[in-house]
Design a protein around this motif. Structure first.
Motif, PDB file in Angstrom:
ATOM      1  N   ILE A  14       0.854  -1.190   0.000  1.00  0.00           N
ATOM      2  CA  ILE A  14       0.000   0.000   0.000  1.00  0.00           C
ATOM      3  C   ILE A  14       0.893   1.245   0.000  1.00  0.00           C
ATOM      4  N   ALA A  15       0.617   2.169  -0.894  1.00  0.00           N
ATOM      5  CA  ALA A  15       1.401   3.405  -0.978  1.00  0.00           C
ATOM      6  C   ALA A  15       0.515   4.589  -0.606  1.00  0.00           C
ATOM      7  N   PRO A  16       0.573   5.036   0.657  1.00  0.00           N
ATOM      8  CA  PRO A  16      -0.292   6.157   1.067  1.00  0.00           C
ATOM      9  C   PRO A  16       0.107   7.458   0.356  1.00  0.00           C
ATOM     10  N   GLU A  17      -0.875   8.157  -0.156  1.00  0.00           N
ATOM     11  CA  GLU A  17      -0.617   9.392  -0.886  1.00  0.00           C
ATOM     12  C   GLU A  17      -0.621  10.615   0.027  1.00  0.00           C
ATOM     13  N   ARG A  18      -1.476  10.598   1.054  1.00  0.00           N
ATOM     14  CA  ARG A  18      -1.568  11.758   1.939  1.00  0.00           C
ATOM     15  C   ARG A  18      -0.370  11.826   2.877  1.00  0.00           C
ATOM     16  N   GLU A  19       0.102  13.018   3.101  1.00  0.00           N
ATOM     17  CA  GLU A  19       1.241  13.190   4.007  1.00  0.00           C
ATOM     18  C   GLU A  19       0.894  12.788   5.430  1.00  0.00           C
ATOM     19  N   CYS A  20      -0.350  13.049   5.860  1.00  0.00           N
ATOM     20  CA  CYS A  20      -0.746  12.698   7.222  1.00  0.00           C
ATOM     21  C   CYS A  20      -0.728  11.183   7.428  1.00  0.00           C
ATOM     22  N   ASP A  21      -1.086  10.415   6.386  1.00  0.00           N
ATOM     23  CA  ASP A  21      -1.057   8.956   6.487  1.00  0.00           C
ATOM     24  C   ASP A  21       0.380   8.452   6.576  1.00  0.00           C
ATOM     25  N   ARG A  22       1.260   9.022   5.745  1.00  0.00           N
ATOM     26  CA  ARG A  22       2.664   8.614   5.786  1.00  0.00           C
ATOM     27  C   ARG A  22       3.296   8.964   7.141  1.00  0.00           C
ATOM     28  N   GLN A  23       2.898  10.081   7.670  1.00  0.00           N
ATOM     29  CA  GLN A  23       3.417  10.501   8.972  1.00  0.00           C
ATOM     30  C   GLN A  23       2.939   9.577  10.086  1.00  0.00           C
ATOM     31  N   LEU A 106       9.817  11.999  18.566  1.00  0.00           N
ATOM     32  CA  LEU A 106      10.708  12.753  19.454  1.00  0.00           C
ATOM     33  C   LEU A 106      10.018  14.020  19.924  1.00  0.00           C
ATOM     34  N   ASP A 107      10.353  14.452  21.130  1.00  0.00           N
ATOM     35  CA  ASP A 107       9.828  15.724  21.608  1.00  0.00           C
ATOM     36  C   ASP A 107      10.761  16.859  21.183  1.00  0.00           C
ATOM     37  N   ALA A 108      10.470  18.073  21.605  1.00  0.00           N
ATOM     38  CA  ALA A 108      11.246  19.244  21.176  1.00  0.00           C
ATOM     39  C   ALA A 108      12.689  19.184  21.653  1.00  0.00           C
ATOM     40  N   ARG A 109      12.939  18.449  22.734  1.00  0.00           N
ATOM     41  CA  ARG A 109      14.306  18.321  23.261  1.00  0.00           C
ATOM     42  C   ARG A 109      15.006  17.056  22.747  1.00  0.00           C
ATOM     43  N   LEU A 110      14.436  16.440  21.733  1.00  0.00           N
ATOM     44  CA  LEU A 110      14.984  15.232  21.091  1.00  0.00           C
ATOM     45  C   LEU A 110      14.932  14.010  21.994  1.00  0.00           C
ATOM     46  N   GLY A 111      14.025  14.038  22.970  1.00  0.00           N
ATOM     47  CA  GLY A 111      13.800  12.866  23.796  1.00  0.00           C
ATOM     48  C   GLY A 111      12.697  12.010  23.205  1.00  0.00           C
ATOM     49  N   PRO A 112      12.723  10.700  23.445  1.00  0.00           N
ATOM     50  CA  PRO A 112      11.679   9.832  22.883  1.00  0.00           C
ATOM     51  C   PRO A 112      10.344  10.021  23.583  1.00  0.00           C
ATOM     52  N   LEU A 113       9.277  10.104  22.804  1.00  0.00           N
ATOM     53  CA  LEU A 113       7.923  10.187  23.349  1.00  0.00           C
ATOM     54  C   LEU A 113       7.388   8.768  23.549  1.00  0.00           C
ATOM     55  N   VAL A 114       6.820   8.495  24.721  1.00  0.00           N
ATOM     56  CA  VAL A 114       6.289   7.149  24.977  1.00  0.00           C
ATOM     57  C   VAL A 114       5.036   6.892  24.155  1.00  0.00           C
ATOM     58  N   ARG A 115       4.354   7.939  23.753  1.00  0.00           N
ATOM     59  CA  ARG A 115       3.192   7.823  22.870  1.00  0.00           C
ATOM     60  C   ARG A 115       3.088   9.104  22.068  1.00  0.00           C
ATOM     61  N   PRO A 116       2.645   9.020  20.822  1.00  0.00           N
ATOM     62  CA  PRO A 116       2.558  10.227  20.002  1.00  0.00           C
ATOM     63  C   PRO A 116       1.391  11.104  20.431  1.00  0.00           C
ATOM     64  N   PRO A 117       1.402  12.380  20.053  1.00  0.00           N
ATOM     65  CA  PRO A 117       0.248  13.246  20.336  1.00  0.00           C
ATOM     66  C   PRO A 117      -0.971  12.813  19.514  1.00  0.00           C
ATOM     67  N   VAL A 121      -3.232  10.920  14.843  1.00  0.00           N
ATOM     68  CA  VAL A 121      -4.319  10.023  14.415  1.00  0.00           C
ATOM     69  C   VAL A 121      -5.660  10.759  14.456  1.00  0.00           C
ATOM     70  N   ARG A 122      -5.660  12.013  14.051  1.00  0.00           N
ATOM     71  CA  ARG A 122      -6.889  12.805  14.168  1.00  0.00           C
ATOM     72  C   ARG A 122      -7.940  12.404  13.136  1.00  0.00           C
ATOM     73  N   ARG A 123      -7.529  11.818  12.018  1.00  0.00           N
ATOM     74  CA  ARG A 123      -8.468  11.410  10.964  1.00  0.00           C
ATOM     75  C   ARG A 123      -8.559   9.889  10.901  1.00  0.00           C
ATOM     76  N   GLY A 128      -6.035   4.376  10.462  1.00  0.00           N
ATOM     77  CA  GLY A 128      -5.755   3.164   9.699  1.00  0.00           C
ATOM     78  C   GLY A 128      -4.273   3.037   9.372  1.00  0.00           C
ATOM     79  N   ALA A 129      -3.644   4.160   9.020  1.00  0.00           N
ATOM     80  CA  ALA A 129      -2.213   4.146   8.704  1.00  0.00           C
ATOM     81  C   ALA A 129      -1.384   3.810   9.940  1.00  0.00           C
ATOM     82  N   TYR A 130      -1.815   4.289  11.103  1.00  0.00           N
ATOM     83  CA  TYR A 130      -1.068   3.992  12.337  1.00  0.00           C
ATOM     84  C   TYR A 130      -1.160   2.495  12.659  1.00  0.00           C
TER      85      TYR A 130
END
Length: 306
Positions: A14-23, A106-117, A121-123, A128-130
């Motif tokens: 599957i090749a997602p076209e939307r940038e939000c899906d790829r992200q 990564l957060d703003a200080r380049l630390g790993p985030l335990v879960r994304p904001p 996955v707002r859409r 589905g992409a996640y």
């Protein structure tokens, strides 16, 4: 090829076209199979560790679509099956760190985030992409007769994020924490098929349901065959007992002393040793029901035993 590999290969195509899906897919890949390395002097690097060459190529393509360079390396595991693993190494350059920060890795200080904001996955397409990224990175699916789906994550928070994102799409994933990792998992064909369909693996979802239907049909056929066999055994044993009782009465010259209807049933059994009770009843004069013939022959057995 395992069913899990079939699923990964379908998803990797599957090749997602939307940038939000790829992200979103990139975010799930790193949250499920990513590692952050501190190199000193504020420098970091990252790598993905996956089991499939198709997934490695997919991750490479996703990173390149955001202008991030990566290097694919391979190694052979010493434990378990000694299979080949694939690593994508990402240097901690400015563009890579920016992309991974925007993807919620990564957060703003380049630390790993335990879960994304939650924005990742707002859409519905992003959710589905996640899910797709989590399946590609560290997912396993077992088909019937013991259907099971697991999505492995580094932290419980990441597994809970997966479960929450899936729940919005009416897919139920439970969370389990183990010593060195966590899981979002599902059991049952319907739940697993729903998760696969949400991730885009519609062919795998249909194949899973088809296997379940075929398996249930075979099980039902086996149950019916076993039941028929058991009935035949019971019928033949009952007919043998009836026949032995009639022969005993005949040897003891007591057959003629039986009541007329019982004598008729006994004589019919003697002439037709293997005939079912229903057909014996049709030969009676007047015809008798299966239950009536059974009662008459049971009376013959009791008389033979006294």
């Amino acid at each position: 090829m395992s069913f899990s590999e079939d699923v990964r290969n379908e998803l990797a195509a599957i090749a997602p076209e939307r940038e939000c899906d790829r992200q979103a897919e990139l975010s799930a890949l790193f949250h499920s199979a990513g590692r952050l390395h501190l190199r000193g002097a504020g420098q970091v690097s990252l790598h993905l560790d996956v089991s499939s060459s198709a997934v490695a190529r997919r991750a490479f393509s996703l990173l390149r679509s955001f202008g991030v360079d990566s290097e694919i390396r391979t190694y052979r595991r010493r434990a378990f099956d000694g299979g080949t693993r694939y690593q994508l190494h990402v240097a901690g350059k400015a563009r890579a760190l920016q992309v991974l920060n925007e993807a919620g890795v990564l957060d703003a200080r380049l630390g790993p985030l335990v879960r994304p904001p939650k924005r990742v996955v707002r859409r519905a397409c992003c959710r589905g992409a996640y899910l797709r990224g989590a399946l590609l990175a560290a997912g396993s699916v077992s088909p019937p007769p013991s259907p099971h789906l697991e999505l492995r994550t580094e932290t419980r928070e990441a597994a809970e994020f997966l479960s929450e994102a899936a729940a919005v799409e009416d897919v139920s994933l439970r969370v389990l924490e183990r010593r060195d990792h966590s899981l979002a998992y599902a059991k049952g064909v319907d739940g697993i098929a729903g998760a696969l369909a949400a991730a885009g693996a519609s062919d795998a979802a249909l194949a899973l349901q088809e296997r379940a239907v075929v398996g249930e049909t075979k099980s039902r056929a086996n149950r019916l065959t076993n039941a028929d066999q058991a009935n035949l055994v019971r019928t033949s044993r009952a007919a043998y007992a009836q026949l032995e009782a009639v022969r005993r009465l005949e040897r003891e010259s007591r057959l003629g002393a039986l009541p007329p209807r019982a004598r008729e049933a006994a004589e019919l059994r003697l002439r037709h040793p293997a005939l079912p009770l229903r057909e014996l009843g049709l030969k009676c004069r007047p015809p008798a029901s299966k239950a009536a013939v059974h009662r008459r022959l049971q009376k013959v057995i009791r008389l033979a035993e006294t």
